[in-house]
Design an enzyme around this catalytic site. Structure first.
Site, PDB file in Angstrom:
ATOM      1  CB  SER A 256     -48.935 -23.056 -29.219  1.00 36.01           C
ATOM      2  OG  SER A 256     -47.780 -22.268 -28.955  1.00 36.01           O
ATOM      3  CG  ASP A 257     -52.056 -17.931 -26.080  1.00 35.81           C
ATOM      4  OD1 ASP A 257     -51.192 -17.046 -26.225  1.00 35.81           O
ATOM      5  OD2 ASP A 257     -53.224 -17.691 -25.734  1.00 35.81           O
ATOM      6  CE1 TYR A 258     -44.722 -14.232 -25.306  1.00 38.38           C
ATOM      7  CE2 TYR A 258     -44.287 -15.563 -23.370  1.00 38.38           C
ATOM      8  CZ  TYR A 258     -43.915 -14.548 -24.237  1.00 38.38           C
ATOM      9  OH  TYR A 258     -42.749 -13.859 -24.019  1.00 38.38           O
ATOM     10  CG  ASN A 259     -44.041 -21.169 -21.891  1.00 40.57           C
ATOM     11  OD1 ASN A 259     -43.158 -21.798 -22.487  1.00 40.57           O
ATOM     12  ND2 ASN A 259     -44.186 -21.251 -20.580  1.00 40.57           N
ATOM     13  CB  ALA A 260     -49.882 -22.888 -24.823  1.00 39.61           C
TER      14      ALA A 260
END
Length: 719
Positions: A256-260
């Site tokens: 995942s992307d950051y905190n997605a």
């Protein structure tokens, strides 16, 4: 029994979820720090992956905790955003795309991987493969521009460069293709905003680069933050599990992307972390970056029966398999085991200089002002970006320090002499203080030529850096107008060096300058690269991989538009045009001048019918009519004139290069597999249709500069 299966039998649920968790340590560059100190969690096996840590000593310290002090001794996967270099910076990807040279794209990725691996890293969150047709979007800087065919070639080269021939090698990084997908089509060019495009545009424009990355063997894929037609990519099972895994056969890691994952709650499709974690896991996301959603949410989801242990195990196996492919189980300390030599570092800086000079796009060169054939006795090097070391890094500078990046003023002082370079900033990049203008104008009066360095700050491009107004920020235009007025009185040439991570809307600047170079952000050796070009030591050869609008109201603007039923006609009011500006961009895709002057003639294409099994040889003669040797980039476009689905007016199919001395003529041969002329039919399935196809060859995507021929597609006879 394999090592992975043996581990799986021993792992607790907590340890499995640790392998699906990635958290930041020491550095955070993509958002707010959410996790705290992870040292004890690594010992406990509840964190299995880290990001934003650099330095072999720090990395090895963390690996020792995982390998020597945790129960199962599973090594950490440690990643970092190595986007256009690590400590040594190359041009931003948009600038590097200007080379139109896959071998060099792969080479800079290879060198970046070596440098990052020497810092102990094993993974990069690159390449960024988003097609961008709206320069308001700041992340245009990180990608290969506006064309899907070009983006696919960029993907192949970067994956090959980052990963090398053996992913387990001590100098290899696992590449992560991002951001899957259509992130570049965000509404109004505003970062993180929603995306709503047609299925055809998705498949023709935004998926091909990811298909190319998968075919090249990319180790990981990162979904975009954004939604697509209401379904956030982090939870988009149809594309992640359906298209990416089942159709393409991708069996690597999806991170995942950051905190997605936690942001699925903000998207309004998850009520809590348990539901968000469920949606992401079932869509196919293996590693949860920074949301802590899997560790906190999946136990609850298991209890509620929303996910199964088999789904969790499948994700864990993929993560462990990647660690095994990287050689982390065999030797977790191999990356960063030996420091790089001074000779290696010097060679890499020299490569950055060469690539930087080739990435520069000469947008204008009135009356052959450049090169400065006889170096002027005094050269005014002015403007807010003339001597701004930290700005030369660009928007994604990795582990590079603010100091140590060579500026234009610094380089020219060395290349000419201290006394011949007169410097004044004049104004700030983005401020109201005009008190320095008088000093800058005085410098102009005492020099024979003026180098005016303008543009954006590095942080005005990249993530979370969308701009609604694409002109020069601050009071740079007022300053530039004053410089032009003074130069006109003194009859001195003004050469504009324009730094940016996107095309800017500056038609007035193009009109008033004598010469203008798009320098993007060229990285560590920026000043030397620019000096090499303006002093004529290198002929500029960069070509813009993205269209430059005349006005912000033209965007999105790109060459591959479909024809309209009412094409622009100045004599007919009811046609597709603007009332206040031409339809055409200020500078077309592929535009870029050299110190040569090239003409095209004698286009040759096959006369006979072309079947799907054939390869088309397209030949054109190129002559250098100029006074200096130079390299020309030759583009091959096609247009399907009559098809079951309206086709773009131009589609890029290839490019070639030729270096010619003054007066010389050479032939460029471009090979086009006819199968590439297939397109998605009305049912979105590939089709090869008989009929006439236009072949167009020339220096850019401006039809008036292209030579055209016709080929006839025909059905292959039964075998």
């Amino acid at each position: 029994m394999s090592r992975i299966e043996a581990l799986m039998r021993k792992m607790s649920l907590t340890e499995k979820l640790g392998q699906l968790t990635m958290t930041a340590s020491r550095y955070a560059t993509t958002g707010p720090i959410i996790a705290g100190d992870s040292t004890q969690a690594i010992k406990d096996g509840t964190i299995g992956n880290l990001l934003n840590m650099v330095g072999a000593d720090h990395v090895h310290d963390m690996q020792r905790l995982a390998v020597e002090e945790s129960r199962l001794g599973i090594p950490l996967l440690i990643g970092f955003d190595v986007v256009h270099g690590h400590r040594t910076l190359f041009p931003i990807p948009l600038g590097e795309a200007s080379l139109f040279d896959p071998e060099t794209w792969a080479l800079t990725a290879r060198e970046s991987a070596r440098e990052a691996a020497a810092d102990g890293l094993a993974m990069t969150f690159a390449p960024m493969l988003d097609v961008s047709r709206d320069p308001r979007w700041g992340r245009s800087a990180e990608g290969p521009g506006e064309d899907p065919w070009l983006a696919a070639r960029f993907a192949e080269a970067k994956v090959r460069g980052f990963q090398g021939n053996d992913l387990a090698a001590s100098d290899a990084l696992a590449a992560t293709a991002k951001h899957f997908c259509a992130y570049g089509a965000v509404t109004a060019g505003r970062d993180y905003a929603s995306v709503d495009i047609s299925e055809r545009t998705l498949r023709e424009v935004h998926l091909p680069s990811f298909a190319a990355a998968v075919a090249a063997g990319v180790a990981a894929v990162m979904p975009a933050f954004t939604d697509l037609a209401g379904v956030p990519m982090t939870a988009n099972g149809a594309l992640l599990r359906g298209w990416l895994r089942r159709k393409l056969g991708f069996d690597g890691v999806i991170v995942s992307d950051y905190n997605a994952i936690a942001e699925l709650i903000h998207h309004g499709i998850a009520a809590d972390l348990a539901q968000a974690a469920t949606l992401a896991l079932q869509a196919g996301v293996d590693i949860d970056m920074m949301a802590d959603a899997y560790r906190r949410g999946l136990p609850t989801a298991l209890d509620r029966g929303w996910v199964s242990s088999m789904e969790i195990d499948a994700a864990v196996r993929r993560v462990l398999t990647l660690k095994e492919r990287l050689g982390l189980f065999d030797d977790p300390y191999r990356r960063g085991a030996a420091p790089e030599t001074a000779a290696t570092l010097a060679s890499r800086r020299q490569l950055a200089r060469v690539v930087g000079s080739r990435a520069i796009v000469m947008l204008k060169n009135e009356r052959g002002v450049l090169p400065l054939a006889e170096a002027p006795a005094r050269l005014a090097v002015i403007g807010p970006l003339a001597d701004a070391s930290s700005e030369m890094r660009g928007p994604w500078w990795g582990a590079a320090a603010p100091e140590g990046q060579v500026t234009v003023a610094t380089a020219l002082r060395e290349m000419l002499s201290e006394s011949r370079v007169l410097h004044a900033a004049g104004v700030e990049i983005d401020g109201d203080d005009m008190s320095g203008v008088a000093a800058a104008l005085d410098v102009c009066s005492r020099a024979e030529a003026i180098l005016l360095c303008l543009g954006e700050a590095a942080t005005m491009s990249g993530e979370a850096a969308s701009r609604a107004h694409l002109g020069l920020p601050g009071r740079q235009r007022e300053f530039a107008e004053a410089v032009f007025a003074r130069a006109k009185l003194l009859r001195k040439p003004v050469i504009v060096i324009l730094f940016s991570g996107r095309p800017l809307v500056v038609p007035w600047l193009a009109d008033k300058s004598d010469a203008m170079l798009a320098a993007w952000f060229l990285g560590s050796e920026s000043g030397y690269a620019i000096g090499d070009v303006i002093l004529g030591r290198v002929s500029p050869s960069g070509r813009s991989p993205i269209s430059w609008p005349r006005a912000t109201g033209q965007v999105p603007i790109f060459f591959g538009q479909r024809p309209t039923g009412r094409p622009a006609n100045p004599d007919d009011h009811f046609t597709s045009k603007y009332l206040d500006v031409p339809n055409e961009p200020l500078f077309s895709f592929g535009h870029g001048l050299t110190y040569g002057r090239f003409s095209y003639s004698n286009l040759r294409v096959p006369r006979d019918g072309v079947t799907e099994r054939d390869t088309i040889a397209v030949r054109v003669d190129v002559t250098n009519d100029g006074a200096r040797a130079a390299e020309e980039t030759v583009f091959l476009f096609t247009h399907d004139k009559l098809a079951s689905v309206s086709r773009p007016v131009l589609e890029l199919r290839g490019f070639g290069k030729i270096h010619l001395k003054p007066g010389a003529t050479g032939t460029v041969t471009l090979m086009l597999p006819a199968a590439e002329l297939r397109f998605l039919g009305p049912d979105l399935e590939p089709v090869y249709e008989p009929g006439e196809v236009e072949i167009l060859v020339g220096p850019c995507a401006n039809r008036t500069q292209l030579l055209a021929g016709i080929i006839q597609l025909s059905r292959a006879p039964p075998s």
